[in-house]
Motif scaffolding. Sequence first.
Motif, PDB file in Angstrom:
ATOM      1  N   VAL A 117       0.841  -1.201   0.000  1.00  0.00           N
ATOM      2  CA  VAL A 117       0.000   0.000   0.000  1.00  0.00           C
ATOM      3  C   VAL A 117       0.875   1.249   0.000  1.00  0.00           C
ATOM      4  CG1 VAL A 117      -1.718   1.302   1.306  1.00  0.00           C
ATOM      5  CG2 VAL A 117      -1.908  -1.190   1.126  1.00  0.00           C
ATOM      6  N   ALA A 118       1.939   1.202   0.787  1.00  0.00           N
ATOM      7  CA  ALA A 118       2.828   2.359   0.862  1.00  0.00           C
ATOM      8  C   ALA A 118       3.482   2.652  -0.479  1.00  0.00           C
ATOM      9  CB  ALA A 118       3.899   2.120   1.929  1.00  0.00           C
ATOM     10  N   ARG A 119       3.963   1.622  -1.171  1.00  0.00           N
ATOM     11  CA  ARG A 119       4.611   1.828  -2.463  1.00  0.00           C
ATOM     12  C   ARG A 119       3.632   2.401  -3.478  1.00  0.00           C
ATOM     13  NH1 ARG A 119       6.780  -3.321  -1.413  1.00  0.00           N
ATOM     14  NH2 ARG A 119       5.469  -4.265  -3.043  1.00  0.00           N
ATOM     15  N   ALA A 127       3.297  10.508  -9.333  1.00  0.00           N
ATOM     16  CA  ALA A 127       2.741  10.673 -10.669  1.00  0.00           C
ATOM     17  C   ALA A 127       1.931  11.947 -10.823  1.00  0.00           C
ATOM     18  CB  ALA A 127       1.869   9.464 -11.017  1.00  0.00           C
ATOM     19  N   SER A 128       1.504  12.540  -9.729  1.00  0.00           N
ATOM     20  CA  SER A 128       0.591  13.682  -9.860  1.00  0.00           C
ATOM     21  C   SER A 128       1.017  14.914  -9.061  1.00  0.00           C
ATOM     22  CB  SER A 128      -0.812  13.258  -9.397  1.00  0.00           C
ATOM     23  OG  SER A 128      -0.764  12.807  -8.059  1.00  0.00           O
ATOM     24  N   THR A 129       2.224  14.892  -8.515  1.00  0.00           N
ATOM     25  CA  THR A 129       2.663  16.019  -7.697  1.00  0.00           C
ATOM     26  C   THR A 129       2.670  17.322  -8.497  1.00  0.00           C
ATOM     27  OG1 THR A 129       4.039  14.591  -6.341  1.00  0.00           O
ATOM     28  CG2 THR A 129       4.537  16.936  -6.304  1.00  0.00           C
ATOM     29  N   ALA A 130       1.898  18.234  -8.022  1.00  0.00           N
ATOM     30  CA  ALA A 130       1.854  19.592  -8.601  1.00  0.00           C
ATOM     31  C   ALA A 130       1.460  19.592 -10.061  1.00  0.00           C
ATOM     32  CB  ALA A 130       3.202  20.297  -8.422  1.00  0.00           C
ATOM     33  N   ALA A 207       3.624  -1.127  -9.543  1.00  0.00           N
ATOM     34  CA  ALA A 207       4.276  -0.499  -8.392  1.00  0.00           C
ATOM     35  C   ALA A 207       5.587  -1.203  -8.061  1.00  0.00           C
ATOM     36  CB  ALA A 207       3.333  -0.518  -7.184  1.00  0.00           C
ATOM     37  N   ASP A 208       5.591  -2.533  -8.157  1.00  0.00           N
ATOM     38  CA  ASP A 208       6.826  -3.282  -7.901  1.00  0.00           C
ATOM     39  C   ASP A 208       7.900  -2.938  -8.929  1.00  0.00           C
ATOM     40  OD1 ASP A 208       5.708  -4.525  -5.724  1.00  0.00           O
ATOM     41  OD2 ASP A 208       5.060  -6.307  -6.846  1.00  0.00           O
ATOM     42  N   LEU A 209       7.485  -2.778 -10.200  1.00  0.00           N
ATOM     43  CA  LEU A 209       8.456  -2.469 -11.243  1.00  0.00           C
ATOM     44  C   LEU A 209       9.098  -1.104 -11.032  1.00  0.00           C
ATOM     45  CD1 LEU A 209       6.520  -3.760 -14.413  1.00  0.00           C
ATOM     46  CD2 LEU A 209       8.512  -4.814 -13.337  1.00  0.00           C
ATOM     47  N   THR A 210       8.306  -0.118 -10.615  1.00  0.00           N
ATOM     48  CA  THR A 210       8.848   1.237 -10.437  1.00  0.00           C
ATOM     49  C   THR A 210       9.802   1.326  -9.260  1.00  0.00           C
ATOM     50  OG1 THR A 210       6.898   1.843  -9.136  1.00  0.00           O
ATOM     51  CG2 THR A 210       6.843   2.315 -11.497  1.00  0.00           C
ATOM     52  N   SER A 211       9.699   0.378  -8.333  1.00  0.00           N
ATOM     53  CA  SER A 211      10.589   0.421  -7.165  1.00  0.00           C
ATOM     54  C   SER A 211      11.705  -0.609  -7.264  1.00  0.00           C
ATOM     55  CB  SER A 211       9.777   0.172  -5.888  1.00  0.00           C
ATOM     56  OG  SER A 211       9.159  -1.099  -5.928  1.00  0.00           O
ATOM     57  N   SER A 212      11.858  -1.237  -8.428  1.00  0.00           N
ATOM     58  CA  SER A 212      12.905  -2.247  -8.599  1.00  0.00           C
ATOM     59  C   SER A 212      13.710  -1.929  -9.856  1.00  0.00           C
ATOM     60  CB  SER A 212      12.276  -3.640  -8.709  1.00  0.00           C
ATOM     61  OG  SER A 212      11.543  -3.753  -9.913  1.00  0.00           O
ATOM     62  N   VAL A 232      -8.489 -14.917 -22.947  1.00  0.00           N
ATOM     63  CA  VAL A 232      -7.413 -14.821 -21.963  1.00  0.00           C
ATOM     64  C   VAL A 232      -6.200 -14.213 -22.643  1.00  0.00           C
ATOM     65  CG1 VAL A 232      -5.959 -16.061 -20.322  1.00  0.00           C
ATOM     66  CG2 VAL A 232      -8.300 -16.852 -20.772  1.00  0.00           C
ATOM     67  N   GLY A 233      -5.628 -13.202 -22.020  1.00  0.00           N
ATOM     68  CA  GLY A 233      -4.455 -12.539 -22.575  1.00  0.00           C
ATOM     69  C   GLY A 233      -3.308 -12.511 -21.585  1.00  0.00           C
ATOM     70  N   GLU A 234      -2.106 -12.370 -22.107  1.00  0.00           N
ATOM     71  CA  GLU A 234      -0.915 -12.175 -21.283  1.00  0.00           C
ATOM     72  C   GLU A 234      -0.316 -10.825 -21.681  1.00  0.00           C
ATOM     73  OE1 GLU A 234       2.623 -15.046 -20.089  1.00  0.00           O
ATOM     74  OE2 GLU A 234       2.930 -14.166 -22.079  1.00  0.00           O
ATOM     75  N   ALA A 235      -0.305  -9.889 -20.744  1.00  0.00           N
ATOM     76  CA  ALA A 235       0.180  -8.537 -21.028  1.00  0.00           C
ATOM     77  C   ALA A 235       1.595  -8.361 -20.498  1.00  0.00           C
ATOM     78  CB  ALA A 235      -0.748  -7.503 -20.409  1.00  0.00           C
ATOM     79  N   THR A 236       2.458  -7.828 -21.341  1.00  0.00           N
ATOM     80  CA  THR A 236       3.797  -7.408 -20.912  1.00  0.00           C
ATOM     81  C   THR A 236       3.742  -5.893 -20.725  1.00  0.00           C
ATOM     82  OG1 THR A 236       4.847  -9.180 -22.164  1.00  0.00           O
ATOM     83  CG2 THR A 236       6.237  -7.327 -21.508  1.00  0.00           C
ATOM     84  N   ILE A 237       3.953  -5.435 -19.505  1.00  0.00           N
ATOM     85  CA  ILE A 237       3.783  -4.011 -19.211  1.00  0.00           C
ATOM     86  C   ILE A 237       5.123  -3.380 -18.829  1.00  0.00           C
ATOM     87  CG2 ILE A 237       1.377  -4.243 -18.525  1.00  0.00           C
ATOM     88  CD1 ILE A 237       2.233  -4.201 -15.640  1.00  0.00           C
ATOM     89  N   VAL A 238       5.277  -2.129 -19.257  1.00  0.00           N
ATOM     90  CA  VAL A 238       6.481  -1.341 -18.968  1.00  0.00           C
ATOM     91  C   VAL A 238       6.031   0.002 -18.406  1.00  0.00           C
ATOM     92  CG1 VAL A 238       8.540  -0.251 -19.920  1.00  0.00           C
ATOM     93  CG2 VAL A 238       7.740  -2.453 -20.838  1.00  0.00           C
ATOM     94  N   PRO A 239       6.521   0.397 -17.235  1.00  0.00           N
ATOM     95  CA  PRO A 239       6.130   1.702 -16.701  1.00  0.00           C
ATOM     96  C   PRO A 239       6.743   2.844 -17.518  1.00  0.00           C
ATOM     97  CG  PRO A 239       7.765   0.667 -15.290  1.00  0.00           C
ATOM     98  CD  PRO A 239       7.403  -0.343 -16.316  1.00  0.00           C
ATOM     99  N   VAL A 240       5.982   3.906 -17.683  1.00  0.00           N
ATOM    100  CA  VAL A 240       6.464   5.109 -18.369  1.00  0.00           C
ATOM    101  C   VAL A 240       6.736   6.156 -17.289  1.00  0.00           C
ATOM    102  CG1 VAL A 240       5.942   6.883 -20.064  1.00  0.00           C
ATOM    103  CG2 VAL A 240       5.083   4.550 -20.393  1.00  0.00           C
ATOM    104  N   THR A 241       7.992   6.534 -17.136  1.00  0.00           N
ATOM    105  CA  THR A 241       8.381   7.482 -16.083  1.00  0.00           C
ATOM    106  C   THR A 241       9.178   8.638 -16.676  1.00  0.00           C
ATOM    107  OG1 THR A 241      10.420   6.277 -15.623  1.00  0.00           O
ATOM    108  CG2 THR A 241       8.466   5.635 -14.365  1.00  0.00           C
ATOM    109  N   THR A 242       9.183   9.729 -15.949  1.00  0.00           N
ATOM    110  CA  THR A 242      10.018  10.884 -16.293  1.00  0.00           C
ATOM    111  C   THR A 242      10.166  11.753 -15.058  1.00  0.00           C
ATOM    112  OG1 THR A 242      10.283  12.773 -17.763  1.00  0.00           O
ATOM    113  CG2 THR A 242       8.040  12.255 -17.069  1.00  0.00           C
ATOM    114  N   ASP A 243      11.366  12.250 -14.839  1.00  0.00           N
ATOM    115  CA  ASP A 243      11.630  13.105 -13.686  1.00  0.00           C
ATOM    116  C   ASP A 243      11.145  12.446 -12.397  1.00  0.00           C
ATOM    117  OD1 ASP A 243      12.653  14.985 -15.431  1.00  0.00           O
ATOM    118  OD2 ASP A 243      10.712  16.000 -15.632  1.00  0.00           O
TER     119      ASP A 243
END
Length: 650
Positions: A117-119, A127-130, A207-212, A232-243
């Motif tokens: 929950v904390a992560r 993701a939404s600061t300011a 959340a696990d990916l962004t902290s690892s 039924v699908g299998e999704a490969t997901i990649v987080p999109v981050t910046t700054d």
Amino acid sequence: MRERIRVCWVGPTPEGQTQAIVEQAIHPITVTDRSVEWLRDGEPKDATVEHDAATRVADCFVLDLDADGRDAGIRAVPEETPVAVVLGHDEDTTSPLEAGAADIFRRDTVQREPALVARRLRSVVDASTARPPLTQTSTDSTRLGRYQTVVELAADPMYVLDSSGRCVLANDALARFSGYDRTDLVGAHASRFIGSAEFERASELLADLTSSDESAGRFEFTLETADGDERVGEATIVPVTTDDRVLGSVGVVRDISERTRRTRELARFRTIVETAPIGLFSLDETGTITWANDEFVAPFAESADEIVGESFQTLVERGYFAPEEIDSYVERVRTLLSDDTDVTEITHEPRLHTPDGETRTYRATLTTLPLDDGEFTGTVNAFREITDERRYQRELERQNDRLEQFASLVSHDLRNPLNVAQGHAELLEGAVEHDSTTEISWALERMETLIDDLLALARQGETVGEPERVNLGAVVDEAWAVVEGPVTLRHDVAGTVLADRSRLCELLTNLFRNVVDHGIADDTGATDPNATQATDHDSHANVSADNEQHPTNEPESAREISVGWIDGDSNPAVEPSGFLVADDGPGLPNVDVFEAGVTTDPDGTGIGLAIVAEIAEAHGWTVTAGESASGGARFEFRGVDSARVDRSGR
């Protein structure tokens, strides 16, 4: 990234419990004092003081309220401050997401996994600061635009989600996979298509990916298409981050519906095979056991893990099977692989010697595994234990031998002296006038009747022959031809039954004789109340092969017997389920008339109807005795494979 974020937790949770849980998380999170919980049941307590205090100290709000208060609270929080909500196990996520919730937690997740929950709360804040949401920010939209060409040109289903889980981009392949138009996908929240539970799992993975240090992750999901089908699908997901902020995620979907279906079918099949009461095992081309279920390995001292990987030769060497089984196996495989035969499986009866000295007999079926480029790859073997069956068969054979010996004794050793006694009795009757000579003759005739009936009963151990289609009416005529007595036969049973003709004829003959022998009264015209059936000697009994009542010109005291179809008598389109024999006599006594030796006639043997029951059982039929519509006897034979003649002319 700030070292510490501040969370304002609003809800009726027990004092200090939720705050303590969150504060124990691996990430430093400060839960604000409850004095700034300015939302209660969706209404600001003091919009001037509390609202200002909350917005100054809280980076994120978590609402643990009822549905009305939750949605109102989301709308009351300032737009720039993200809001997460806590739901019960079965609560729907649609309303909170539509109201603008940035994340959703299940109440049991909060209790069990505070670190997770904390992560996720930190990700929401980062993701939404300011900044307003991704879809409303021109800078973020520009950054997102670089994925558009990739998404459009991708052959696989592909999408882009913003930080709240709403779809920003979707290609035609995803539209085909889901059955929805792209306009339905873009702008909709992902949980609408995959459900809230699976969306939460994906959010946890993100959340696990962004902290690892991992850049991508996979998860499976089930999607209900626009047509209501399930894919039924299998999704490969990649987080999109910046700054140091999470803008959203990019996902590529692979359709694994068919693979999942095969996996489930294989799992079901394996479960069935593992639990089947049949021993199953496979051998490869070298004779090594490659797989075995629990039923097969149960008699062995070794476990399944010890058996698998051993050669079948090893089981022979350990004394489980006779040495000749090896040569027999090789010969059977040659037969199965031969081009000169179409045999696909071979049945044999091996014996297995258990460690405790018991010998078990099996009916085994052997077949080959699919060939690999024409090469032999091994066999599959099924073992079903028939030890008790074979023991019973041997005992039955011994009993039949004893019955045959008894029949021989009756037919030869007893009948010969009986014939001698009858000859001397006839001479004695001619030479001496005395009542005793009449009694001697009666006794000898009685003995002859008993010998005939006992001989017939002893031979009931013979099984019925191969059943064939026989004309029931013709068999009725044949049975009646050997019956003597003042009885008239009428019948109209047009159709066939599947039966052993000779044994069916014997069955009907015994029933007809039962009418003649027990359905006629004494010379005085009085009926014997203890007789199975009674009629007058001077009366004319009628036998009819039809279960309808027929008018006759016979005297009023005449007896009539009906033999006809059961079920569908009034509807020729319905095939009968058997046939019946009924009469209008005095009926049956209150005894089991099918039990050997049971009779109410002082001169009867009680064997005739016992033979009827034996023959019916040998055919697999059920026979019952009851009362006919006229109060007489009724015998029903059900489970008969019968077919009436089509009289429609078609």
